[in-house]
Enzyme design. Structure first.
Site, PDB file in Angstrom:
ATOM      1  N   SER A   1     -12.712  73.984 -59.425  1.00 10.37           N
ATOM      2  CA  SER A   1     -12.970  73.099 -60.554  1.00 10.37           C
ATOM      3  C   SER A   1     -12.376  71.726 -60.293  1.00 10.37           C
ATOM      4  O   SER A   1     -11.369  71.584 -59.582  1.00 10.37           O
ATOM      5  CB  SER A   1     -12.360  73.705 -61.823  1.00 10.37           C
ATOM      6  OG  SER A   1     -12.292  72.753 -62.860  1.00 10.37           O
TER       7      SER A   1
ATOM      8  N   LYS B   1      -9.634  77.880 -61.022  1.00 13.62           N
ATOM      9  CA  LYS B   1     -11.021  78.340 -61.067  1.00 13.62           C
ATOM     10  C   LYS B   1     -11.703  78.301 -59.706  1.00 13.62           C
ATOM     11  O   LYS B   1     -11.435  77.430 -58.885  1.00 13.62           O
ATOM     12  CB  LYS B   1     -11.828  77.476 -62.054  1.00 13.62           C
ATOM     13  CG  LYS B   1     -11.503  77.730 -63.515  1.00 13.62           C
ATOM     14  CD  LYS B   1     -12.448  76.947 -64.410  1.00 13.62           C
ATOM     15  CE  LYS B   1     -13.870  77.444 -64.249  1.00 13.62           C
ATOM     16  NZ  LYS B   1     -14.824  76.618 -65.006  1.00 13.62           N
TER      17      LYS B   1
END
Length: 465
Positions: free
Chosen positions: A277, A283
């Site tokens: 991310s 992420k």
């Protein structure tokens, strides 16, 4: 109001109109097919004594030079020549002079562009077939590598019954085999030559369309000149094939998106096919799977667009049909890239066996088999279904699963159920019991793997050592 335009403004408008109508910036990829068709055409003209052998020889030498210049990158498209066909003819005139004008004898750009697209699409079809075979092989490799993994099978996105993960992978194999077969059948309907149709009515010259088709390796000649230049069914059918194939790709991608989430955690997509991310360091986004899913909409949209363009066109050729190329070329490029990245993503992902094993014990996927045991003891299935549902609801309220059942508790809640039956409800036992053809039993799944290996070999697929 003075409607006069300055020479500069008029020149700008003329340039915009030229860009609007020109196709050379996207049909440039057709040049080798245009040259190939032209060589076959002029060869036939010489055989039919429509042009002299000397003129044909000179034209063919010039066309070969153009093909070499295109392959080496020396040749660039010129807007003033509008499309790839006129670029070839214009460059040919520069190389060999006025004799180049003989090439267009007994031919129109209408049957010429139709031929180019037939030749191009036949090559595209073969290329995409090999890409499909590689995706099928990647699924076969996954099925072999994950053969001992059992997952919850889902209906309505609710855990339903346990299945071998290999069985799940092979379900997609079956879809892609059908896609392969559809592409093979499409080839038969594309293997036609329209050359000889002229603009729409044929030609008064004594041409031999069958000979041209033979020189190009095409199996058939259109039987109607109007249809020959009007037909775009083979392109619409290709886009239909691509749309259905991408639906299958998208369903696979969607499951990989779900399975790679923290909520599932069944698989980990390798770093080469996922990204971090921009703001959240924890992420790992499944970008390749998501883009595969997204590009399905792009491909389906191209089909819808060309269907809409074609639906209102009168016979025979109309400039609207120029819109077929950008749609088809975009889908060809999309399919080529998707087939490559999906096979790579499948081969490099990691299956989280521990997470899946923990998930299996708490999902009541053995409920149907428990109901079947009651049926075998003499109860109707509907009665058994109701009773097991009652037991499941009771266990859920306690936060327990079948593996937590106490014999005394079961005697109170459902005395018809033998506590010993619950010991037979392991995922391994439930999978093993599905022995019928097409079932998920290891024996049947192994048969699928062997049959798919043979099928791939029959298609000429070469297995890596």
């Amino acid at each position: 109001m003075d409607m006069a335009r300055s020479p500069r403004l008029q020149a700008q408008l003329d340039q915009q109109a030229a860009h609007f109508t020109a196709s050379v910036f996207f049909d440039w990829r057709l040049l080798p097919y245009d040259v190939r068709g032209s060589i076959a055409h002029v060869t036939m003209l010489a055989e039919q004594q429509i042009v002299t052998p000397e003129a044909a020889e000179k034209i063919i030498a010039g066309l070969e030079q153009i093909r070499q210049e295109w392959e080496s990158g020396q040749l660039t498209p010129r807007l003033e020549w509008e499309d790839v066909h006129m670029n070839v003819e214009g460059r040919l005139a520069e190389i060999i002079g006025p004799v180049s004008g003989m090439l267009h004898t007994a031919r129109s750009r209408n049957d010429q562009v139709a031929l180019d697209m037939h030749l191009y699409m036949l090559d595209v079809g073969e290329q995409l077939k090999w890409g499909l075979l590689d995706v099928i092989h990647a699924l076969l490799e996954r099925a072999s590598a994950d053969f001992d993994v059992i997952i919850p099978g889902y209906t309505h996105m609710q855990a339903a019954q346990p299945v071998l993960l290999s069985h799940h992978w092979l379900a997609y194999k079956s879809m892609f085999i059908r896609d392969f077969e559809r592409l093979s059948q499409w080839r038969e309907r594309t293997n036609y030559s329209p050359l000889g149709a002229g603009a729409l009515s044929g030609t008064p010259y004594p041409t031999n369309p069958g000979r041209t088709a033979e020189l190009l390796g095409l199996g058939h000649v259109y039987d109607n000149s109007i249809d020959a230049v009007s037909d775009r069914d083979f392109l619409l059918e290709f886009l239909s094939w691509a749309s259905l194939t991408m639906v299958h790709m998208s369903r696979l991608a969607e499951e990989l998106v779900l399975w790679s989430s923290q909520e599932f955690g069944y698989v980990r997509i390798s770093d080469a096919y996922s990204t971090g991310s921009s703001i959240m360091p924890q992420k790992r986004n499944p970008d390749v799977a998501e883009l595969t899913r997204g590009k399905a909409g792009r491909v389906i949209g191209r089909l819808q667009g060309l269907l809409t363009t074609m639906k209102g066109l009168p016979l025979a050729y109309d400039s609207d049909m120029q819109e077929d190329k950008e749609a088809v070329f975009d889908v060809v490029d999309t399919m080529n890239s998707v087939l490559i990245v999906v096979s790579g993503m499948l081969r490099t992902l990691t299956v989280n066996r521990d997470r899946i094993a923990k998930r299996l014990g708490n999902d009541f996927t053995a409920a149907t088999d428990l109901a079947d045991m009651l049926v075998k003891s003499g109860m109707t299935f509907r009665e058994a279904h109701h009773l097991v549902g009652h037991v499941v609801s009771a266990l859920e309220s306690l936060g327990k699963g079948f593996q937590d059942v106490d014999a005394n508790w079961l005697k109170t809640v459902a005395p018809q159920i033998n506590p010993e039956w619950l010991k037979q409800l392991s995922p391994e036992n439930l999978v093993e019991k599905r022995q019928q053809p097409m079932g998920t039993a290891p024996k049947r799944v192994k048969e699928q793997i062997v049959a798919t290996q043979k099928w791939l070999a029959d298609q000429g697929y070469r297995f890596s050592p």
